[in-house]
Design a protein around this motif. Structure first.
Motif, PDB file in Angstrom:
ATOM      1  N   GLN A 107       0.854  -1.178   0.000  1.00 49.70           N
ATOM      2  CA  GLN A 107       0.000   0.000   0.000  1.00 49.70           C
ATOM      3  C   GLN A 107       0.892   1.230   0.000  1.00 49.70           C
ATOM      4  O   GLN A 107       1.788   1.350   0.844  1.00 49.70           O
ATOM      5  CB  GLN A 107      -0.894   0.015   1.230  1.00 49.70           C
ATOM      6  CG  GLN A 107      -1.780   1.230   1.318  1.00 49.70           C
ATOM      7  CD  GLN A 107      -2.613   1.253   2.586  1.00 49.70           C
ATOM      8  OE1 GLN A 107      -2.779   0.254   3.259  1.00 49.70           O
ATOM      9  NE2 GLN A 107      -3.131   2.415   2.903  1.00 49.70           N
ATOM     10  N   ASP A 137      -8.048  -4.469  -9.556  1.00 48.16           N
ATOM     11  CA  ASP A 137      -8.150  -3.015  -9.440  1.00 48.16           C
ATOM     12  C   ASP A 137      -9.566  -2.555  -9.114  1.00 48.16           C
ATOM     13  O   ASP A 137      -9.904  -1.402  -9.261  1.00 48.16           O
ATOM     14  CB  ASP A 137      -7.670  -2.348 -10.727  1.00 48.16           C
ATOM     15  CG  ASP A 137      -8.485  -2.761 -11.940  1.00 48.16           C
ATOM     16  OD1 ASP A 137      -9.160  -3.821 -11.901  1.00 48.16           O
ATOM     17  OD2 ASP A 137      -8.458  -2.024 -12.937  1.00 48.16           O
ATOM     18  N   HIS A 150      -7.494   3.089  -1.519  1.00 51.87           N
ATOM     19  CA  HIS A 150      -6.054   3.125  -1.280  1.00 51.87           C
ATOM     20  C   HIS A 150      -5.328   2.855  -2.586  1.00 51.87           C
ATOM     21  O   HIS A 150      -5.875   2.259  -3.494  1.00 51.87           O
ATOM     22  CB  HIS A 150      -5.651   2.054  -0.257  1.00 51.87           C
ATOM     23  CG  HIS A 150      -6.390   2.164   1.030  1.00 51.87           C
ATOM     24  ND1 HIS A 150      -6.015   3.030   2.025  1.00 51.87           N
ATOM     25  CD2 HIS A 150      -7.491   1.529   1.480  1.00 51.87           C
ATOM     26  CE1 HIS A 150      -6.851   2.916   3.045  1.00 51.87           C
ATOM     27  NE2 HIS A 150      -7.755   2.021   2.738  1.00 51.87           N
ATOM     28  N   THR A 151      -4.070   3.271  -2.638  1.00 56.06           N
ATOM     29  CA  THR A 151      -3.251   2.962  -3.804  1.00 56.06           C
ATOM     30  C   THR A 151      -2.419   1.731  -3.462  1.00 56.06           C
ATOM     31  O   THR A 151      -1.640   1.743  -2.511  1.00 56.06           O
ATOM     32  CB  THR A 151      -2.331   4.138  -4.161  1.00 56.06           C
ATOM     33  OG1 THR A 151      -3.142   5.279  -4.432  1.00 56.06           O
ATOM     34  CG2 THR A 151      -1.477   3.807  -5.369  1.00 56.06           C
ATOM     35  N   GLU A 153       0.190  -1.168  -5.062  1.00 54.98           N
ATOM     36  CA  GLU A 153       1.113  -1.436  -6.162  1.00 54.98           C
ATOM     37  C   GLU A 153       1.601  -2.876  -6.059  1.00 54.98           C
ATOM     38  O   GLU A 153       1.661  -3.440  -4.972  1.00 54.98           O
ATOM     39  CB  GLU A 153       2.340  -0.512  -6.093  1.00 54.98           C
ATOM     40  CG  GLU A 153       2.035   0.954  -6.171  1.00 54.98           C
ATOM     41  CD  GLU A 153       1.701   1.433  -7.569  1.00 54.98           C
ATOM     42  OE1 GLU A 153       1.988   0.695  -8.539  1.00 54.98           O
ATOM     43  OE2 GLU A 153       1.157   2.537  -7.686  1.00 54.98           O
TER      44      GLU A 153
END
Length: 165
Positions: A107, A137, A150-151, A153
């Motif tokens: 995160q 996603d 939240h982002t 990756e």
């Protein structure tokens, strides 16, 4: 090998799918190690080893690990003070297993935090894996609000070739 496993969900899933898995967490966190063992037993995997491996330390347990193909790290980049220790351990494992890869998700907690300089220092390269490439996603994925608000990756880290690529 799953590093920083905690209860080991990614490693347990891989083992349930037939992979030979070892879970690991800090040797300084016996409760985490107990939780990993408990998770394995609860999922019918009492044979999965759970080892104490502390990031940044070369220990007898680390030296004795059998060859690995994939190193999993789920949200291990949560505290910048640990970033170099994590990558030191990953580098050591990749040097022992040059064809292995470190698959990690994390995160994004601050735009100021980065591992780019450390990847260069340790002669590692990374490839970002877009979450949409495997349907991760969407909001409320598996009943969770992540990654919706939240982002998140995902990247695959491996040894850089001698020319740095």
């Amino acid at each position: 090998l799953q590093v920083g496993a905690g209860v080991g969900l990614p490693g347990v899933l891989a083992a349930r799918c037939g992979a030979a898995v070892t879970l690991s967490d800090s040797e300084e966190l016996p409760r985490c190690l107990r939780n990993g063992r408990r998770s394995c037993r609860a999922n019918g995997l009492p044979h999965v080893p759970v080892l104490g491996l502390t990031w940044g330390r070369v220990s007898p347990a680390l030296l004795a690990l059998p060859p690995v193909d994939i190193i999993l790290g789920s949200d291990v980049f949560f505290d910048p003070k640990d970033f170099e220790d994590i990558l030191t351990t990953v580098y050591f494992l990749l040097e022992k297993n040059p064809r292995a890869q470190f698959w990690t998700t994390y995160q994004v907690r601050s735009a100021d935090w980065s591992i780019e300089a450390l990847l260069c220092k340790w002669k590692l390269k990374n490839v970002l894996v877009p979450l949409h490439s495997f349907g991760a996603d969407k909001e409320h994925l598996a009943g969770s609000s992540l990654p919706g608000r939240h982002t998140i990756e995902m990247m695959i880290i491996s040894l850089a070739s001698s020319d740095g690529t």
